[in-house]
Scaffold this motif. Structure first.
Motif, PDB file in Angstrom:
ATOM      1  N   PRO A 192      -7.427  33.251   5.406  1.00 50.59           N
ATOM      2  CA  PRO A 192      -7.442  34.193   6.532  1.00 50.59           C
ATOM      3  C   PRO A 192      -8.490  35.297   6.367  1.00 50.59           C
ATOM      4  CG  PRO A 192      -5.201  33.824   5.764  1.00 50.59           C
ATOM      5  CD  PRO A 192      -6.105  33.180   4.767  1.00 50.59           C
ATOM      6  N   LEU A 193      -8.613  35.821   5.146  1.00 47.12           N
ATOM      7  CA  LEU A 193      -9.614  36.882   4.935  1.00 47.12           C
ATOM      8  C   LEU A 193     -11.014  36.358   5.207  1.00 47.12           C
ATOM      9  CD1 LEU A 193      -8.295  38.786   1.764  1.00 47.12           C
ATOM     10  CD2 LEU A 193      -8.366  39.600   4.134  1.00 47.12           C
ATOM     11  N   ASP A 194     -11.297  35.139   4.735  1.00 46.30           N
ATOM     12  CA  ASP A 194     -12.613  34.548   4.992  1.00 46.30           C
ATOM     13  C   ASP A 194     -12.847  34.355   6.489  1.00 46.30           C
ATOM     14  OD1 ASP A 194     -13.001  34.477   2.294  1.00 46.30           O
ATOM     15  OD2 ASP A 194     -12.682  32.317   2.059  1.00 46.30           O
ATOM     16  N   ALA A 195     -11.823  33.843   7.167  1.00 45.05           N
ATOM     17  CA  ALA A 195     -11.962  33.572   8.605  1.00 45.05           C
ATOM     18  C   ALA A 195     -12.210  34.868   9.377  1.00 45.05           C
ATOM     19  CB  ALA A 195     -10.708  32.869   9.120  1.00 45.05           C
ATOM     20  N   TRP A 196     -11.388  35.879   9.094  1.00 44.49           N
ATOM     21  CA  TRP A 196     -11.560  37.145   9.820  1.00 44.49           C
ATOM     22  C   TRP A 196     -12.858  37.842   9.443  1.00 44.49           C
ATOM     23  CZ3 TRP A 196      -9.242  37.866  14.164  1.00 44.49           C
ATOM     24  CH2 TRP A 196      -7.956  37.346  14.387  1.00 44.49           C
ATOM     25  N   GLU A 197     -13.287  37.680   8.201  1.00 41.75           N
ATOM     26  CA  GLU A 197     -14.572  38.267   7.798  1.00 41.75           C
ATOM     27  C   GLU A 197     -15.703  37.700   8.646  1.00 41.75           C
ATOM     28  OE1 GLU A 197     -15.490  37.667   3.686  1.00 41.75           O
ATOM     29  OE2 GLU A 197     -17.438  38.707   3.819  1.00 41.75           O
ATOM     30  N   GLN A 198     -15.667  36.387   8.820  1.00 43.98           N
ATOM     31  CA  GLN A 198     -16.692  35.735   9.642  1.00 43.98           C
ATOM     32  C   GLN A 198     -16.652  36.220  11.081  1.00 43.98           C
ATOM     33  OE1 GLN A 198     -16.863  31.362   9.435  1.00 43.98           O
ATOM     34  NE2 GLN A 198     -18.899  31.907   8.679  1.00 43.98           N
ATOM     35  N   ILE A 199     -15.441  36.306  11.611  1.00 50.52           N
ATOM     36  CA  ILE A 199     -15.272  36.731  13.001  1.00 50.52           C
ATOM     37  C   ILE A 199     -15.779  38.157  13.193  1.00 50.52           C
ATOM     38  CG2 ILE A 199     -13.547  37.351  14.744  1.00 50.52           C
ATOM     39  CD1 ILE A 199     -11.890  34.929  13.533  1.00 50.52           C
ATOM     40  N   PHE A 200     -15.396  39.052  12.259  1.00 49.01           N
ATOM     41  CA  PHE A 200     -15.846  40.440  12.397  1.00 49.01           C
ATOM     42  C   PHE A 200     -17.354  40.544  12.199  1.00 49.01           C
ATOM     43  CE2 PHE A 200     -11.289  41.469  11.176  1.00 49.01           C
ATOM     44  CZ  PHE A 200     -10.929  41.778  12.479  1.00 49.01           C
ATOM     45  N   GLY A 201     -17.886  39.691  11.346  1.00 48.94           N
ATOM     46  CA  GLY A 201     -19.337  39.665  11.179  1.00 48.94           C
ATOM     47  C   GLY A 201     -20.023  39.364  12.504  1.00 48.94           C
ATOM     48  N   LYS A 202     -19.510  38.372  13.186  1.00 47.95           N
ATOM     49  CA  LYS A 202     -20.092  38.012  14.497  1.00 47.95           C
ATOM     50  C   LYS A 202     -19.917  39.120  15.520  1.00 47.95           C
ATOM     51  CE  LYS A 202     -19.582  33.000  14.117  1.00 47.95           C
ATOM     52  NZ  LYS A 202     -18.565  31.946  14.323  1.00 47.95           N
ATOM     53  N   MET A 203     -18.732  39.746  15.500  1.00 51.10           N
ATOM     54  CA  MET A 203     -18.476  40.844  16.444  1.00 51.10           C
ATOM     55  C   MET A 203     -19.446  41.997  16.198  1.00 51.10           C
ATOM     56  SD  MET A 203     -14.313  41.089  16.749  1.00 51.10           S
ATOM     57  CE  MET A 203     -13.337  39.829  17.583  1.00 51.10           C
ATOM     58  N   ILE A 204     -19.748  42.229  14.926  1.00 57.64           N
ATOM     59  CA  ILE A 204     -20.699  43.292  14.601  1.00 57.64           C
ATOM     60  C   ILE A 204     -22.096  42.929  15.099  1.00 57.64           C
ATOM     61  CG2 ILE A 204     -21.870  44.467  12.697  1.00 57.64           C
ATOM     62  CD1 ILE A 204     -19.132  44.222  11.171  1.00 57.64           C
ATOM     63  N   ASP A 205     -22.488  41.653  14.881  1.00 55.28           N
ATOM     64  CA  ASP A 205     -23.783  41.182  15.367  1.00 55.28           C
ATOM     65  C   ASP A 205     -23.922  41.384  16.870  1.00 55.28           C
ATOM     66  OD1 ASP A 205     -24.429  40.449  12.847  1.00 55.28           O
ATOM     67  OD2 ASP A 205     -24.047  38.308  13.096  1.00 55.28           O
ATOM     68  N   LYS A 206     -22.846  41.145  17.582  1.00 61.14           N
ATOM     69  CA  LYS A 206     -22.875  41.264  19.047  1.00 61.14           C
ATOM     70  C   LYS A 206     -22.598  42.676  19.505  1.00 61.14           C
ATOM     71  CE  LYS A 206     -21.521  36.505  19.309  1.00 61.14           C
ATOM     72  NZ  LYS A 206     -21.168  35.355  20.082  1.00 61.14           N
ATOM     73  N   LYS A 207     -22.554  43.593  18.563  1.00 65.06           N
ATOM     74  CA  LYS A 207     -22.337  45.011  18.850  1.00 65.06           C
ATOM     75  C   LYS A 207     -21.021  45.279  19.591  1.00 65.06           C
ATOM     76  CE  LYS A 207     -27.049  46.099  18.228  1.00 65.06           C
ATOM     77  NZ  LYS A 207     -27.248  46.096  16.756  1.00 65.06           N
ATOM     78  N   LEU A 208     -20.065  44.412  19.388  1.00 66.05           N
ATOM     79  CA  LEU A 208     -18.741  44.646  19.959  1.00 66.05           C
ATOM     80  C   LEU A 208     -17.937  45.567  19.044  1.00 66.05           C
ATOM     81  CD1 LEU A 208     -17.919  40.966  21.009  1.00 66.05           C
ATOM     82  CD2 LEU A 208     -18.415  42.857  22.568  1.00 66.05           C
ATOM     83  N   VAL A 209     -18.336  45.604  17.778  1.00 66.80           N
ATOM     84  CA  VAL A 209     -17.587  46.331  16.751  1.00 66.80           C
ATOM     85  C   VAL A 209     -18.556  47.165  15.927  1.00 66.80           C
ATOM     86  CG1 VAL A 209     -16.508  45.882  14.500  1.00 66.80           C
ATOM     87  CG2 VAL A 209     -15.577  44.805  16.568  1.00 66.80           C
ATOM     88  N   LYS A 210     -18.096  48.344  15.504  1.00 62.52           N
ATOM     89  CA  LYS A 210     -18.922  49.205  14.657  1.00 62.52           C
ATOM     90  C   LYS A 210     -19.340  48.479  13.385  1.00 62.52           C
ATOM     91  CE  LYS A 210     -16.407  53.396  16.022  1.00 62.52           C
ATOM     92  NZ  LYS A 210     -15.183  54.123  15.614  1.00 62.52           N
ATOM     93  N   SER A 211     -20.467  48.850  12.803  1.00 64.49           N
ATOM     94  CA  SER A 211     -20.974  48.081  11.669  1.00 64.49           C
ATOM     95  C   SER A 211     -20.345  48.493  10.344  1.00 64.49           C
ATOM     96  CB  SER A 211     -22.499  48.182  11.587  1.00 64.49           C
ATOM     97  OG  SER A 211     -22.887  49.523  11.391  1.00 64.49           O
TER      98      SER A 211
END
Lengths: 217, 217
Positions: free
Chosen positions: A144-163
DNA sequence: GTCTATAAGTGGATAGAC
DNA sequence: GTCTATCCACTTATAGAC
């Protein structure tokens, strides 16, 4: 439910094989008292056969536990996987919906009264069974940590989430699931309340809202 | 440490009473294998006496566990209390320092290699011992949540923190401690790593920083 | 595939000498 | 307070009849 105490974990109660009855009884008893405290005699009595008959189906007491572990760790491992199809639809569904779907997929598996007894068995035996420990580390923690890490990484790339550091975000988000699991299966578990109650779902909902507000870009 | 395996939990190793030696040995063995798996014979052998001699000090095997539980739940309950003196100094020290002090007070007790074996014993026996379960619910869950709820309520009053539900904030903040505890004492525990490692402390530090940034008014 | 009978071992706990 | 000796309940597991 049926006339006996044992809720079957297999499909057709009327057509249960003796092996399945043994596993059901074992799960039921171990969930209540722990593996060491349950004897072959106890299991046999619950099933309604003699203890020697158990050995026609399992060659040892340990093999019963191993069968339970092997059967359900595979089944339960799917719980941590995100639902298929959601993967590429991040912009489309938005952060809230995305996280809600991911969390619900996870929680539904744990909440399921059919398998919550198994979770209890695995939790009880976690401390001295390497197979269970490895399963937990892999399926309940790292995957789960790996999966969410990837997801948040993408969200950051798309500027949906703070870096923020995506791994830190994964921990901040997912650790709450471990908290809920621990409270449920170690502190609040009893034979009558086999599923997560509404309070836990409300707490999870609050967590998601708080987290999203904290990280939204 | 000394020539034997058993790190004593009592003051002067040279002047240990036999009762204390028995408790030390019991803690050591139970932390490794669990209470059910440890016999009176095992404990006696570790201490270096005959099993019948055990009964001059404890009237039953259960009384040994009860003594361990009673002795240390009192001791460990202090862990969740905030350090005295900080109570009224909220404005003076600031949010960061305040939370850091509170967290460290909690973590230091858990990290202490002297008592981490006890935490392991309590964790292992948690599932089928009502006394331990009550202790956990009260001391590890309710008391800290109540304390942090009060603190966040005051912080909100003083406009140091956004006006979230204080109970929700308490959960968001403290649940990470439960997560760290679970990972440490259930998933990563082994006889060699008896204290939290630096990674866990770093994770806690990250959590505090993330949380403060999320709630600061 | 279930039964009876039993082996072989381990567990907690006690009695009584020293 | 420690020892030897012992009790006995309970455990997993096997052998062999049906």
């Amino acid at each position: 439910m049926a006339k006996n105490d044992v809720e079957t974990l297999f499909q057709n109660e009327s057509e249960l094989t003796t092996s399945e009855k043994i596993l059901d009884a074992a799960i039921d008893l171990i969930a209540q008292e722990g593996f060491d405290a349950v004897s072959i005699r106890d299991i046999a009595k619950t099933v309604g056969i003699r203890e020697s008959s158990i050995y026609n189906h399992f060659k040892s007491k340990d093999e019963i536990l191993d069968t339970i572990i092997d059967y359900f760790t595979v089944e339960l491992a799917r719980a941590s996987a995100l639902p298929a199809g959601i993967e590429g639809r991040l912009e489309e569904v938005g952060i809230e919906k995305y996280m809600e779907i991911g969390s619900n997929a996870f929680m539904e598996r744990i909440m399921d009264p059919r398998v919550s007894k198994i979770w209890r068995v695995l939790s009880i035996e976690l401390y001295h069974n390497k197979k269970i420990k490895d399963f937990f580390i892999q399926t309940m923690l790292n995957a789960p940590l790996d999966a969410w890490e990837q997801i948040f990484g993408k969200m950051i790339d798309k500027k949906l989430v703070k870096s923020y550091d995506p791994r830190m975000l994964a921990r901040e988000f997912f650790s709450f699931g471990i908290y809920l699991y621990f409270v449920q299966f170690f502190l609040k578990y009893d034979e009558n309340s086999r599923s997560f109650d509404d309070a836990a779902l409300k707490e999870l909902d609050d967590h998601i809202k708080f987290f999203i507000e904290a990280v939204r870009a």
